[in-house]
Structures are given as structure tokens and as C-alpha cells.
Design a protein around this motif. Sequence first.
Motif, PDB file in Angstrom:
ATOM      1  N   TYR A   1      28.359 -55.059  12.851  1.00  9.69           N
ATOM      2  CA  TYR A   1      29.387 -55.783  12.093  1.00  9.69           C
ATOM      3  C   TYR A   1      30.042 -54.853  11.067  1.00  9.69           C
ATOM      4  O   TYR A   1      31.266 -54.894  10.871  1.00  9.69           O
ATOM      5  CB  TYR A   1      28.772 -56.986  11.379  1.00  9.69           C
ATOM      6  CG  TYR A   1      28.471 -58.153  12.290  1.00  9.69           C
ATOM      7  CD1 TYR A   1      29.475 -58.753  13.038  1.00  9.69           C
ATOM      8  CD2 TYR A   1      27.171 -58.661  12.385  1.00  9.69           C
ATOM      9  CE1 TYR A   1      29.196 -59.831  13.870  1.00  9.69           C
ATOM     10  CE2 TYR A   1      26.885 -59.741  13.212  1.00  9.69           C
ATOM     11  CZ  TYR A   1      27.901 -60.317  13.959  1.00  9.69           C
ATOM     12  OH  TYR A   1      27.623 -61.375  14.781  1.00  9.69           O
TER      13      TYR A   1
ATOM     14  N   ALA B   1      34.003 -53.826  10.704  1.00  6.57           N
ATOM     15  CA  ALA B   1      34.752 -54.027   9.456  1.00  6.57           C
ATOM     16  C   ALA B   1      35.347 -52.715   8.981  1.00  6.57           C
ATOM     17  O   ALA B   1      36.494 -52.661   8.507  1.00  6.57           O
ATOM     18  CB  ALA B   1      33.842 -54.623   8.387  1.00  6.57           C
TER      19      ALA B   1
ATOM     20  N   ARG C   1      38.485 -51.668  10.918  1.00  2.00           N
ATOM     21  CA  ARG C   1      39.678 -52.385  10.462  1.00  2.00           C
ATOM     22  C   ARG C   1      40.174 -51.815   9.136  1.00  2.00           C
ATOM     23  O   ARG C   1      41.377 -51.660   8.917  1.00  2.00           O
ATOM     24  CB  ARG C   1      39.399 -53.879  10.341  1.00  2.00           C
ATOM     25  CG  ARG C   1      39.066 -54.537  11.669  1.00  2.00           C
ATOM     26  CD  ARG C   1      38.934 -56.027  11.574  1.00  2.00           C
ATOM     27  NE  ARG C   1      40.208 -56.661  11.232  1.00  2.00           N
ATOM     28  CZ  ARG C   1      40.427 -57.970  11.303  1.00  2.00           C
ATOM     29  NH1 ARG C   1      39.457 -58.789  11.693  1.00  2.00           N
ATOM     30  NH2 ARG C   1      41.595 -58.474  10.972  1.00  2.00           N
ATOM     31  N   TYR C   2      39.225 -51.506   8.263  1.00  4.24           N
ATOM     32  CA  TYR C   2      39.585 -50.904   6.971  1.00  4.24           C
ATOM     33  C   TYR C   2      40.226 -49.532   7.162  1.00  4.24           C
ATOM     34  O   TYR C   2      41.228 -49.206   6.513  1.00  4.24           O
ATOM     35  CB  TYR C   2      38.328 -50.797   6.116  1.00  4.24           C
ATOM     36  CG  TYR C   2      38.478 -49.950   4.868  1.00  4.24           C
ATOM     37  CD1 TYR C   2      39.442 -50.234   3.895  1.00  4.24           C
ATOM     38  CD2 TYR C   2      37.636 -48.854   4.660  1.00  4.24           C
ATOM     39  CE1 TYR C   2      39.562 -49.461   2.758  1.00  4.24           C
ATOM     40  CE2 TYR C   2      37.757 -48.080   3.524  1.00  4.24           C
ATOM     41  CZ  TYR C   2      38.711 -48.377   2.579  1.00  4.24           C
ATOM     42  OH  TYR C   2      38.829 -47.606   1.462  1.00  4.24           O
TER      43      TYR C   2
ATOM     44  N   SER D   1      43.849 -49.616   7.789  1.00  7.79           N
ATOM     45  CA  SER D   1      44.659 -50.341   6.812  1.00  7.79           C
ATOM     46  C   SER D   1      45.363 -49.360   5.878  1.00  7.79           C
ATOM     47  O   SER D   1      44.942 -48.211   5.728  1.00  7.79           O
ATOM     48  CB  SER D   1      43.772 -51.290   5.995  1.00  7.79           C
ATOM     49  OG  SER D   1      42.963 -50.551   5.089  1.00  7.79           O
TER      50      SER D   1
ATOM     51  N   LEU E   1      32.259 -54.185   2.524  1.00 11.39           N
ATOM     52  CA  LEU E   1      33.037 -54.281   3.758  1.00 11.39           C
ATOM     53  C   LEU E   1      32.445 -55.291   4.731  1.00 11.39           C
ATOM     54  O   LEU E   1      33.173 -55.921   5.502  1.00 11.39           O
ATOM     55  CB  LEU E   1      33.131 -52.910   4.434  1.00 11.39           C
ATOM     56  CG  LEU E   1      34.109 -51.901   3.816  1.00 11.39           C
ATOM     57  CD1 LEU E   1      34.031 -50.586   4.563  1.00 11.39           C
ATOM     58  CD2 LEU E   1      35.529 -52.439   3.826  1.00 11.39           C
ATOM     59  N   HIS E   2      31.122 -55.453   4.694  1.00  8.33           N
ATOM     60  CA  HIS E   2      30.470 -56.372   5.622  1.00  8.33           C
ATOM     61  C   HIS E   2      30.904 -57.820   5.416  1.00  8.33           C
ATOM     62  O   HIS E   2      30.716 -58.665   6.300  1.00  8.33           O
ATOM     63  CB  HIS E   2      28.948 -56.279   5.460  1.00  8.33           C
ATOM     64  CG  HIS E   2      28.441 -56.930   4.221  1.00  8.33           C
ATOM     65  ND1 HIS E   2      28.741 -56.466   2.952  1.00  8.33           N
ATOM     66  CD2 HIS E   2      27.667 -58.048   4.047  1.00  8.33           C
ATOM     67  CE1 HIS E   2      28.176 -57.255   2.057  1.00  8.33           C
ATOM     68  NE2 HIS E   2      27.513 -58.206   2.683  1.00  8.33           N
TER      69      HIS E   2
ATOM     70  N   ARG F   1      33.621 -59.193   5.566  1.00  5.29           N
ATOM     71  CA  ARG F   1      34.556 -59.680   6.589  1.00  5.29           C
ATOM     72  C   ARG F   1      33.795 -60.510   7.629  1.00  5.29           C
ATOM     73  O   ARG F   1      34.355 -61.415   8.252  1.00  5.29           O
ATOM     74  CB  ARG F   1      35.286 -58.515   7.250  1.00  5.29           C
ATOM     75  CG  ARG F   1      36.271 -58.939   8.328  1.00  5.29           C
ATOM     76  CD  ARG F   1      37.013 -57.755   8.893  1.00  5.29           C
ATOM     77  NE  ARG F   1      37.976 -57.219   7.934  1.00  5.29           N
ATOM     78  CZ  ARG F   1      39.198 -57.710   7.746  1.00  5.29           C
ATOM     79  NH1 ARG F   1      39.603 -58.774   8.439  1.00  5.29           N
ATOM     80  NH2 ARG F   1      40.003 -57.157   6.876  1.00  5.29           N
ATOM     81  N   TYR F   2      32.524 -60.189   7.800  1.00  7.61           N
ATOM     82  CA  TYR F   2      31.689 -60.912   8.758  1.00  7.61           C
ATOM     83  C   TYR F   2      30.531 -61.614   8.032  1.00  7.61           C
ATOM     84  O   TYR F   2      29.420 -61.693   8.558  1.00  7.61           O
ATOM     85  CB  TYR F   2      31.150 -59.941   9.813  1.00  7.61           C
ATOM     86  CG  TYR F   2      32.245 -59.315  10.637  1.00  7.61           C
ATOM     87  CD1 TYR F   2      32.855 -60.025  11.676  1.00  7.61           C
ATOM     88  CD2 TYR F   2      32.703 -58.029  10.358  1.00  7.61           C
ATOM     89  CE1 TYR F   2      33.879 -59.468  12.419  1.00  7.61           C
ATOM     90  CE2 TYR F   2      33.729 -57.466  11.104  1.00  7.61           C
ATOM     91  CZ  TYR F   2      34.316 -58.186  12.125  1.00  7.61           C
ATOM     92  OH  TYR F   2      35.338 -57.625  12.869  1.00  7.61           O
ATOM     93  N   GLU F   3      30.824 -62.109   6.846  1.00  5.35           N
ATOM     94  CA  GLU F   3      29.774 -62.758   6.056  1.00  5.35           C
ATOM     95  C   GLU F   3      29.155 -63.930   6.807  1.00  5.35           C
ATOM     96  O   GLU F   3      27.923 -64.097   6.824  1.00  5.35           O
ATOM     97  CB  GLU F   3      30.335 -63.248   4.713  1.00  5.35           C
ATOM     98  CG  GLU F   3      29.281 -63.920   3.842  1.00  5.35           C
ATOM     99  CD  GLU F   3      29.867 -64.510   2.563  1.00  5.35           C
ATOM    100  OE1 GLU F   3      29.062 -64.931   1.710  1.00  5.35           O
ATOM    101  OE2 GLU F   3      31.105 -64.551   2.435  1.00  5.35           O
TER     102      GLU F   3
END
Length: 214
Positions: free
Chosen positions: A68, A72, A75-76, A79, A163-164, A166-168
Motif C-alpha cells: 500500500y 501511495a 502516486r505522490y 504529483s 503517505l500510507h 491514502r489507504y488508511e
Amino acid sequence: MTLPLSPDELLSTTRSVRKRLDLDRPVPIELVRECVEVAVQAPTGGNRQSWHWMVVTDPGLRAEIGKYYQQAFDRYRNSPTYGGDVSEHSDERRAVQARVTSSAEYLAERMGDVPVHVIACIEAGEELPASNQAGLWGSLLPAAWSFQLAARARGLGSAWTTLHLRYEKEISELLGIPLNVRQGVLLPTAYYTGDTFKPATREPLDTVLHMDRW
């Protein structure tokens, strides 16, 4: 046993450790417990002490969190904010930022291999408040920083990352974290390689210090 560090030295040499995390040396769980014992001495709003600490050592669970985290980070990395815009800063600052982004990429690739994942959480409800959340997170994040200081004093390194989050939801389901408990920060923790750390280079104090008025 803690390292012989003065308070100022401890505060100024507790760094985000990524490439220097020792991925092969096991970390005694009692040492992690000591760090959490120190952490929960931190102040908390209304003395509610509504924090919770997920300590993940199971290799399979760490691997899943690592997947995960890598997603994340990917994606970062794509960005506009990746690495921060330091184009107007000095060559030295740009060189430092390049090293930071390189180490962040390394951690993203190896997160699942870090021996201990510590996730600081707090009771907050399924929906976070729409208003200023400073009071909520101010009851957790000082304790998370205290954990990092305690780890440093015991010869452990850690890195502060969110960053994690995003998938909390997915990570909470993986670890069985209740819906009313929200994650605040992930602290990958391990022994570090090398001898010690030195204070980081920062911008001159007078560029950020404001007296009485801005």
C-alpha cells in the motif's frame, strides 16, 4: 540503556532515517514497548489519552502495508508537489533535497522489509471533524515525536510518514483497527547503520522567526 545524549543533541539529531535503517537486525519488542511507555507521557488534550499504538512485526502484514505504501508513493512521485519546489534555493539546498527524495524512494521500495511498523492512532470517530483539527491531532502527534526521540536514545532509527493514509481504510481492515480509531502517522522503526547523526542544515532562523508582528 540509553545513549549519552544531551537534551539539545537528542532533539537536533533525531532525523528521519530511511536508507540507514538496518533491515536485517531484529528489534526486541521490549525496546519498542519502552519507547511507547515514554511516548504516552506526552501531553494530550483534556488528559483524554485516547491514543492507540499499532506495533506490526508480522512479516506478512508488514509486506501488505509495504505494498500500500509503494502505491501511495508512486502516486505522490507523479504529483506536482513531489520533492518540493526548491528551484529558487541555493545549490546546497537543492543537493540536500535530492538526497531526501532519493532516500524516500528507497524507503518506498523497502517499507515492507522494515522490522517494525509503529502506527500512532487516536479515537476520533468515523468522520473527522470539518473544523480545525489541531486539537485532535495535537493530542497524538507530540506523543509520536516522543516515540521517535525515545527510539533515537535507544539506538533505533525511525521515519515520520503519512503517505500510507491514502489507504488508511484498507490498512485498518488489514490490522483490525476499529472504525472510530484513526491513524495519524506511520513510524517504520529499526536499528540504524553507521555511528550517529548530526544536525540538519536549515534556512537561517531570521527567515522564519517573527517577533510581535509578521
